[in-house]
Design an enzyme around this catalytic site. Structure first.
Site, PDB file in Angstrom:
ATOM      1  CB  CYS A  58     -58.525 -26.692 -20.288  1.00  9.73           C
ATOM      2  SG  CYS A  58     -57.601 -28.359 -19.547  1.00  9.73           S
ATOM      3  CB  SER A  87     -52.673 -25.102 -23.478  1.00  5.50           C
ATOM      4  OG  SER A  87     -51.545 -25.275 -24.047  1.00  5.50           O
ATOM      5  CB  CYS A  88     -56.984 -22.848 -19.818  1.00  5.63           C
ATOM      6  SG  CYS A  88     -58.336 -23.230 -19.822  1.00  5.63           S
ATOM      7  CB  VAL A  89     -57.940 -20.692 -25.262  1.00  4.40           C
ATOM      8  CG1 VAL A  89     -56.118 -21.631 -25.886  1.00  4.40           C
ATOM      9  CG2 VAL A  89     -58.139 -22.760 -26.238  1.00  4.40           C
ATOM     10  CG  LEU A  92     -62.448 -22.817 -19.212  1.00  2.00           C
ATOM     11  CD1 LEU A  92     -61.624 -22.064 -19.133  1.00  2.00           C
ATOM     12  CD2 LEU A  92     -63.165 -24.209 -18.670  1.00  2.00           C
TER      13      LEU A  92
END
Length: 123
Positions: free
Chosen positions: A76, A102-104, A78
């Site tokens: 993901c 994973s969210c970065v 942002l």
């Protein structure tokens, strides 16, 4: 290898496929909050854009007879990490099986989107 295409998700806006099937896995390109009906980003909020991303992911999954329960990994992106809590509030309604993630935060997302979600799903 098989190329996935559905009219229920936005068409690719470059030289790539919506998704590919290889072995027992579907690898979906990142889904931004473009409506397949209008070809535009119709909502300006992180919540609305996350909803549209999830609907686009769902359309790709359904095109192969899959559900969110088949998703094993998400990545993901942002545009602003300050949107993380609001993003997560929508994300958790769809990805109830809690796939690896994973969210970065990134500098820019195509078309000025606030969020992009890509997935790997098991067939």
């Amino acid at each position: 290898m098989k190329t996935v295409h559905t009219d229920k998700a936005p068409a690719a806006i470059g030289p790539y496929s919506q998704a590919k099937i290889a072995g027992n896995y579907m690898f979906a390109s990142g889904q931004i909050p473009v409506s397949p009906l209008t070809s535009a980003i119709d909502d300006k909020t992180i919540e609305g854009q996350t909803e549209q991303c999830c609907k686009n992911v769902e359309a790709l999954l359904k095109s192969q007879g899959l559900t969110f329960d088949n998703v094993i990994k998400t990545t993901c992106f942002l545009s602003d990490i300050a949107n993380f809590a609001a993003f997560n509030g929508v994300y958790e309604k769809y990805f109830t099986s809690k796939p690896a993630r994973s969210c970065v935060a990134v500098k820019d997302i195509p078309k000025g989107a606030l969020v992009e979600i890509e997935i790997i799903a098991e067939l």
